[in-house]
Enzyme design. Structure first.
Site, PDB file in Angstrom:
ATOM      1  N   LYS A  53      26.174 -80.816  26.409  1.00  0.00           N
ATOM      2  CA  LYS A  53      25.208 -79.815  26.876  1.00  0.00           C
ATOM      3  C   LYS A  53      24.858 -78.787  25.803  1.00  0.00           C
ATOM      4  O   LYS A  53      24.182 -77.795  26.085  1.00  0.00           O
ATOM      5  CB  LYS A  53      25.761 -79.104  28.118  1.00  0.00           C
ATOM      6  CG  LYS A  53      25.889 -80.026  29.326  1.00  0.00           C
ATOM      7  CD  LYS A  53      26.413 -79.288  30.545  1.00  0.00           C
ATOM      8  CE  LYS A  53      26.521 -80.219  31.754  1.00  0.00           C
ATOM      9  NZ  LYS A  53      27.068 -79.519  32.950  1.00  0.00           N
ATOM     10  N   VAL A  94      34.071 -64.962  22.348  1.00  0.00           N
ATOM     11  CA  VAL A  94      32.996 -64.488  23.221  1.00  0.00           C
ATOM     12  C   VAL A  94      33.075 -65.134  24.606  1.00  0.00           C
ATOM     13  O   VAL A  94      32.602 -64.577  25.593  1.00  0.00           O
ATOM     14  CB  VAL A  94      31.616 -64.773  22.589  1.00  0.00           C
ATOM     15  CG1 VAL A  94      30.506 -64.054  23.343  1.00  0.00           C
ATOM     16  CG2 VAL A  94      31.587 -64.366  21.114  1.00  0.00           C
ATOM     17  N   ALA A  95      33.672 -66.313  24.694  1.00  0.00           N
ATOM     18  CA  ALA A  95      33.697 -67.073  25.951  1.00  0.00           C
ATOM     19  C   ALA A  95      34.346 -66.278  27.068  1.00  0.00           C
ATOM     20  O   ALA A  95      35.387 -65.650  26.887  1.00  0.00           O
ATOM     21  CB  ALA A  95      34.472 -68.379  25.752  1.00  0.00           C
ATOM     22  N   LYS A 187      37.675 -58.556  33.014  1.00  0.00           N
ATOM     23  CA  LYS A 187      37.508 -58.040  31.654  1.00  0.00           C
ATOM     24  C   LYS A 187      38.589 -57.017  31.287  1.00  0.00           C
ATOM     25  O   LYS A 187      39.118 -57.019  30.176  1.00  0.00           O
ATOM     26  CB  LYS A 187      36.115 -57.423  31.496  1.00  0.00           C
ATOM     27  CG  LYS A 187      35.027 -58.421  31.158  1.00  0.00           C
ATOM     28  CD  LYS A 187      35.288 -59.082  29.817  1.00  0.00           C
ATOM     29  CE  LYS A 187      34.162 -59.963  29.362  1.00  0.00           C
ATOM     30  NZ  LYS A 187      34.449 -60.616  28.052  1.00  0.00           N
ATOM     31  N   PRO A 210      30.114 -54.465  24.596  1.00  0.00           N
ATOM     32  CA  PRO A 210      28.655 -54.471  24.750  1.00  0.00           C
ATOM     33  C   PRO A 210      28.239 -53.905  26.107  1.00  0.00           C
ATOM     34  O   PRO A 210      28.924 -54.124  27.113  1.00  0.00           O
ATOM     35  CB  PRO A 210      28.287 -55.967  24.692  1.00  0.00           C
ATOM     36  CG  PRO A 210      29.561 -56.710  24.477  1.00  0.00           C
ATOM     37  CD  PRO A 210      30.686 -55.789  24.828  1.00  0.00           C
ATOM     38  N   VAL A 213      22.979 -56.428  27.415  1.00  0.00           N
ATOM     39  CA  VAL A 213      22.398 -57.031  26.210  1.00  0.00           C
ATOM     40  C   VAL A 213      21.062 -57.661  26.586  1.00  0.00           C
ATOM     41  O   VAL A 213      20.956 -58.373  27.585  1.00  0.00           O
ATOM     42  CB  VAL A 213      23.340 -58.104  25.625  1.00  0.00           C
ATOM     43  CG1 VAL A 213      22.759 -58.697  24.342  1.00  0.00           C
ATOM     44  CG2 VAL A 213      24.724 -57.521  25.366  1.00  0.00           C
ATOM     45  N   SER A 225      22.267 -61.195  31.844  1.00  0.00           N
ATOM     46  CA  SER A 225      22.066 -59.782  31.512  1.00  0.00           C
ATOM     47  C   SER A 225      20.588 -59.402  31.530  1.00  0.00           C
ATOM     48  O   SER A 225      20.229 -58.278  31.907  1.00  0.00           O
ATOM     49  CB  SER A 225      22.693 -59.438  30.158  1.00  0.00           C
ATOM     50  OG  SER A 225      22.118 -60.189  29.124  1.00  0.00           O
TER      51      SER A 225
END
Length: 352
Positions: A53, A94-95, A187, A210, A213, A225
């Site tokens: 993908k 980042v995942a 998070k 962040p 974004v 986002s």
């Protein structure tokens, strides 16, 4: 949308390119980050749960695609990131799950723990264990979220300045369960666990925080986002409450352009003196200010549907001083971010 032409000097010109691993490479930030790194001369190991993908990402990189190698890696599988991290000097983690809520009616807290929080914590540790085993990793940059930050102090009063120390209380989120609370808890816990594990293993880790974004995107569908940001226009019942929740927690909607957040990741990766957490926000809008900017860029939308007295009070400043004091400079302000987000969403067909 294809990546732009080279915009900076190649890293280590004349030498073997530095290798960077980017996790979650098919997401909004990570996909743009892969392109930003390659244009700067880095080689990239990009991880995704399903390599089949990721073909759109390779196509979007155009002439730079030879500089990226795709790896299948699952956050919930031990050792899954070992090959991707091998020989890398830097890892940009980042995942993350973008699950904002859970539909369970019974034992909701237990289901959140077993279905979301435990896998999220296990995933962060799996990536860091791969870094520890590799022996080549100089620094890990962990992508956190503004959801870990609150504009109110322990007494419930607004702060004048919101900075990296303005952490949300896990206990309060568990108790109040605001919109998007599952994501907030996830998070908070994963960042805390990542710093704890990194300290135990001697891994140099910094985190970047962040806000919302927005701007252009490479992903095949509009990122979540942007859907949150554009929800005053669309009236989306899933995403507008998230926007309102951010506003109620921080007093405004802090924003950053996709290019700036990716440049900040690389900046923190490269700056040896960087340590701890860094908020990366170019500026903030109250909901009335946001809707005014949206209506000026998308004339078929009228901001008059929102109460003009809503959120007109002075709101706290979301400070990126720690980041800018280190030398980082933002390229885009709030009006640029809104204008480009609307334009790209119209081009994509999301907005008429």
């Amino acid at each position: 949308m294809e990546m732009d032409a080279p915009c900076s000097e190649l890293a280590g010109s004349g030498a073997r390119p530095i290798l960077v691993c980017v996790t979650g490479a098919t997401g909004y930030i990570a996909s743009w980050l892969v392109g930003s790194l390659i244009r700067r001369g880095y080689d990239v190991h990009a991880t995704t749960r399903d390599a089949g993908k990721a073909s759109w990402l390779v196509s979007a990189l155009g002439g730079y695609k030879s500089r990226v190698k795709i790896f299948e890696a699952d956050l919930n599988k031990d050792g899954s990131f070992d090959e991707a991290v091998k020989n890398c000097q830097f890892v940009l983690h980042v995942a993350a799950s973008m699950q904002f809520d859970i539909s369970a009616q019974e034992n909701i807290e237990e289901q959140v723990k077993t279905r979301i929080l435990e896998p999220a914590l296990r995933g962060a540790i799996n990536v860091l264990q791969a870094c520890a085993r590799a022996g080549s990793v100089k620094r890990v940059v962990f992508t956190s979220s503004i959801s870990t930050i609150t504009g109110k102090d322990d007494a419930g009063d607004w702060r004048s300045i919101i900075d990296e120390s303005s952490s949300e209380s896990i206990t309060r989120v568990w108790k109040m369960k605001p919109k998007g609370w599952v994501y907030v808890i996830s998070k908070l816990l994963t960042e805390e666990k990542a710093f704890q594990f990194a300290k135990e293993k001697g891994i140099d880790l910094v985190s970047i925080i962040p806000p919302t974004v927005a701007g252009p995107f490479l992903t095949p569908s509009l990122p979540a986002s942007l859907r949150v940001l554009l929800s005053p226009i669309t009236g989306d019942p899933q995403f507008y409450p998230i926007l309102a929740s951010v506003n109620s927690r921080l007093g405004s909607i802090p924003l950053v352009h996709i290019e700036d957040i990716c440049n900040a990741h690389i900046f923190l990766m490269e700056q040896a003196e960087a340590e701890g957490r860094y908020i990366c926000s170019a500026g903030s809008c109250s909901i009335p200010e946001l809707t005014d900017l949206l209506s000026s860029n998308y004339p078929t939308f009228s901001s008059k549907i929102f109460d003009e007295n809503c959120c007109k009070t002075r709101y706290p400043v979301v400070s990126s001083k720690k980041l800018t004091d280190l030398g980082f400079k933002f390229k885009y302000g709030a009006s640029d971010i809104i204008q480009q987000s609307v334009a790209c969403s119209v081009e994509d067909g999301f907005l008429r």
